[in-house]
Each structure stands twice: as C-alpha cells, then as structure tokens.
Motif scaffolding. Structure first.
Motif, short mmCIF file in Angstrom:
data_model
loop_
_atom_site.label_atom_id
_atom_site.label_comp_id
_atom_site.label_asym_id
_atom_site.label_seq_id
_atom_site.Cartn_x
_atom_site.Cartn_y
_atom_site.Cartn_z
N GLY A 1 0.81 -1.21 0.00
CA GLY A 1 0.00 0.00 0.00
C GLY A 1 0.84 1.26 0.00
N CYS A 2 0.55 2.14 -0.95
CA CYS A 2 1.13 3.48 -0.98
C CYS A 2 0.19 4.34 -0.14
CB CYS A 2 1.20 3.96 -2.43
SG CYS A 2 1.56 5.71 -2.67
N GLY A 3 0.53 4.46 1.16
CA GLY A 3 -0.38 5.05 2.12
C GLY A 3 -0.41 6.57 2.07
N GLN A 4 -1.41 7.13 1.42
CA GLN A 4 -1.51 8.58 1.24
C GLN A 4 -2.18 9.27 2.43
OE1 GLN A 4 -3.68 8.29 -2.46
NE2 GLN A 4 -1.84 8.76 -3.66
N VAL A 5 -3.09 8.56 3.11
CA VAL A 5 -3.81 9.15 4.24
C VAL A 5 -3.83 8.15 5.40
CG1 VAL A 5 -5.99 10.07 5.08
CG2 VAL A 5 -5.27 10.52 2.71
#
Length: 511
Positions: A226-230
């Motif tokens: 996961g590319c965790g943006q939030v």
C-alpha cells in the motif's frame, strides 16, 4: 468515498523493532528469509535512535503506554529439498523502540534506489503499507532532548522499479468499481478503533532481500503493498508511524506473496527472546520436535486462531476450552471470562506474596493481579501452562511482569488483562519461544529458544510452483500433535533485581 477494505483485521501495533542489518538484490533462489528482532524499549534501539528520554522499563508508565496501545488496536474486524534462508536487506537484527509502543519492528528497504522504512511487524494484519506522497501521515519524530528523526516517504515516481496496480487486477484489488480500464487500484484498511485507518493506492516494487546464511547474496523480489496517502487515528500519534508490515494469512500479506512466487515454503517463524531481541524467518517450517496445534481457519479474514483446552496453574488443572489468536501486534495477553478469572484467581491462591491493595482511580498499572514486593525479596509464583488442541503443552516462560512505582510501590504482576471481545496471546506469553506460523500445514508450532542458537530446519521442500489454493480457502486441518507431556509440579522463584525509581514519561513529538 470509502473504498472496500483490502485488509480488515485490526492489529495492535506498538512501535517496537528496528532492523539493524542491510543488503540485498536479486537471485530468486528458493529458501527462507530471516532477521533478528529487538524490542523497542531495548538499549540497542535507544542507542541507534539516540533516544534516552523514555519510560524506565518496569515503571507503571512503561506498562501503561503498552497497554494503552493494545487497547487502541484490539478492535478487530474478525471473521471468522533444502533451501537457502533469506532475510531483509538490513540483515538479521531488528530492535524495539522505547517511546513508540512495545512490539517488534523492522527496517525494510523498498524501491530503486532503495528507501528504508521502520515498519511494525504484525501477524494480526495482512497488508504491508508505507507512507507515500501522503497528505496525512507522520513524517518524523522529535525527542524532548531535541533530536529529530526524519522518516522516508515513498514516491512511486522516484523509484525506477515502481508500478501501480491496476483496478482490474483480480489477484489483489478489491475495489468494487473501476472509473476506467486503466485506473489505479485504491485501498482502505479500517482498523475500527478511534477512526484509525490507512488508505491510498496499491503499488508493486522491489523488496530488498538477502540470503540468511550468506548475507552477500541478493534475493530481491517484487511485492504488492500500500502506498499510504492518508493515515488517520492513532497512526498519527505514533502507532506504526513509518508503516505496517502485514504477516497475516490473506493473499496480500508479504509471506503469502513470497510463497506464491515460489521463493519460500508457505510458513515463517518469529522468535521472541527474553532480552528483547529476536528473529523473523520467512520460509521456516520449524522442526519435528516442536509443539504444535492446528489453526481454526475461516475463509473470511482468516487469523492465526488456535484452541486451548486446559489451563494448568501450579498443580491445578482446569478443563476449559476457548479460542485465542497468536498476535505479534499485541504487547500483553487478553483473555475473556471465565478463563480470565479462573487463571487469575488460581494464580492468586498459589502465589506466595501479599496482593497489592485496590489501585487508585488514576493508577497507571493496567494489571489486576499484582503483589507487593521488596528489592531483596524472593517470591514463589506458580508455573503456568496452556494445553493446546492436540495435546501439546505450551509453558508460559514469562507469566509475570515487574513494576516499580514511587507512587504505588514495587510490584509483581500477572501479565494478563481482561478482554471483552477476542482472546489474544500477546508477545509477553510468546517470550522464550520461536513461534512457527506454518500455513502449508495450517498449524502453529513452538519451541523454546534464545533466538541466537537456532539452526534453521525446513521440514518440507518448497514446491517449484506456488500453491493454487490460498490459505484463506484451506479447510481445517486434522489435529495432530506430539504425545501429551505431564506438566511439572513446580513454581518460579523470583528475586527482584530492579533499581526502583520513578521517572516522568516523556512523549515524543510527532510531525
């Protein structure tokens, strides 16, 4: 808009380990991956991060912060040949970090060029995610002494090996509707506690690995994460500030991906040393002389759930069957009634010490069964054993915890807390063991270990192709076990050696 969860089981993550070694690249040899782990409160971690202003081990503040993070994360959405071992590029050693929780963490390397991320190791979660082009995340820590620790933030555009996962990818993407055929897959993991979640995009990139026996051989592999943006909730206050490394059963977890690629057996082990050090080894299936018990498998959100059939305290045996999850993301052990009261009261009747009087409302001590001690006192406490389904015995090496408090005195406490939901065997009850999460044979294994002298022993060859059936779809295994061993009728003799002192718990600033 809330996208459907890719991983829904909550984990109690307490920042805890840091990997100390590095190096890796490519050579897709079959085998296992391993590295040493250390508790976040250990001196090596404090030395690496330069953190001295942390709660003194044994103080009420020390245990209160661990228990607090456990409570935060316990809300879960639950439903039901010989090969070369491998490890992270950082090498075999990981460490625990003092003011960020209690659990095991590792420093993992992702992308090209590689970036390092301090991630929580959690068997209660599936998705591996790291902060990425984030609008809401922790970018670093600042100690009261003024030391700044900046975290890396992943950017897919700056890694030459990064690739976004398509919304049409049926293997990993759970998004219900795709805006267009070429759109990226979005994910959201809800941890169901104080609005805690991680959301962003799924990407693929290189996880840097090396062989465990010869740490000059690179064994990189592509994984989905996961590319965790939030990040929301407690992730913004120090719980897993630089990412979460999912070790669960779902096909999105790192062990599942490594096994599907044919790199390892579908198994891994975690060792929890009594000195706070440890190891994790991907592909390790343990040995023939370890204890074992079958997993209770459900197809929806499977977990490392086992069945306990007896509680033995001293020479007292109680037949009481209940289920529990072995969770590396929880500091302490949480048990429902009637097992909690049975265990606690039997322990209380046998321990040779005066029980601590009722705690004040503002007490930081999270344990109910505590006893007053003096620095030079020798105390007898009963032996604790859990009999697992199949008949094998699981002796709890460290059932007690020493607490020193200027306010309430010096205490010895039984390291369990009452649960109102799921039963959890936490890290304190795993201390002294190498725990094997064998997903090929769908059982949990354990063997006493100091985490240093183990010889890796894969008991089954890795198939040339990955299994066609996900662990989540596996049927319940037939219970098999070693012959039952009668528990010894003995007790621990504890002589406290703590330097009793009270310190003010210093908080790290999060930014």
């Amino acid at each position: 808009m809330a996208w459907p969860c890719v991983c829904a089981s909550l984990t109690s993550v307490m920042l805890g380990l840091v990997v100390l070694s590095l190096a890796s690249q490519s050579c897709y040899g079959l085998g296992t991956f391993g590295f040493d782990i250390h508790h976040r409160f250990s001196d090596p971690v404090k030395g690496i991060l330069g953190i001295d202003d942390v709660p003194e081990k044994g103080t009420p503040e020390y245990y209160a912060v661990m228990s607090h993070r456990d409570r935060i994360f316990r809300g879960r959405r639950l439903a039901a040949g010989h090969h070369t071992p491998l490890t992270f590029a950082a090498g075999n050693e990981t460490l625990r970090i003092n003011s960020l929780g209690f659990l095991h963490f590792a420093n993992v390397s992702v992308g090209s060029p590689p970036l390092w991320f301090l991630v929580a190791l959690d068997t209660g979660s599936d998705l591996f995610w790291i902060p990425c082009n984030c609008t809401s995340c922790v970018t670093g820590l600042r100690t009261l002494s003024g030391k700044t620790i900046k975290f890396n933030i992943y950017d897919p555009d700056k890694s030459s090996t990064s690739q976004k996962v398509s919304c049409n990818n049926s293997s990993f993407c759970k998004q219900r509707q795709c805006p267009s055929s070429g759109s990226s897959c979005r994910y959201q993991v809800d941890y169901l506690s104080n609005g805690t979640s991680s959301s962003g995009l799924l990407v693929q990139d290189v996880l840097h690995l090396i062989t465990d026996d010869d740490q000059t051989k690179e064994a990189d592999t592509r994984i989905t994460f996961g590319c965790g943006q939030v990040q929301t909730g407690v992730f913004l206050s120090g719980a897993a500030p630089n990412g979460l490394f999912g070790l669960g059963m779902d096909n999105i977890s790192v062990p599942s991906i490594l096994a599907k690629e044919g790199l390892i057996s579908n198994s891994f082990s975690m060792c929890f040393g009594s000195d706070g050090s440890g190891r994790i080894t991907f592909g390790d299936t343990g040995g023939p002389n370890q204890g074992k018990t079958p997993f209770n498998i459900r197809t929806l959100h499977p977990t490392y759930n086992i069945t306990i059939t007896q509680i033995i305290v001293g020479d007292s045996v109680a037949d009481l069957e209940f289920h529990a999850i072995f969770d590396s993301g929880t500091s302490f052990t949480y048990i429902n009634d009637p097992a909690y009261t049975l265990l606690g009261e039997k322990f209380n009747s046998l321990v040779k010490a005066n029980r601590h009087s009722s705690q004040s409302p503002d007490s930081n001590i999270p344990f109910e069964y505590c006893y007053d001690i003096s620095p030079n006192q020798t105390i007898e406490v009963p032996f604790l054993n859990l009999t697992m389904k199949g008949g094998d015995d699981y002796y709890v090496m460290k059932p007690i915890i020493l607490v020193d408090s200027e306010k309430e005195g010096n205490l010895l406490c039984l390291g369990i807390q009452k649960s109102n939901s799921v039963n959890i065997i936490g890290q304190n009850f795993m201390t002294g063991y190498k725990i094997v999460f064998d997903r090929d044979n769908m059982n949990l294994g354990w063997k006493e270990s100091n985490c240093y002298d183990d010889v890796l022993s894969n008991t089954s060859p890795v198939p040339s192709h990955s299994p066609a059936v996900s662990p989540a779809l596996a049927v319940d295994p037939v219970a098999t076990s070693n012959p039952s061993i009668n528990p010894p009728n003995r007790s621990f003799r504890i002589k406290p050696t703590l330097t009793f002192m009270m310190v003010v718990f210093p908080l790290l600033a999060i930014f």
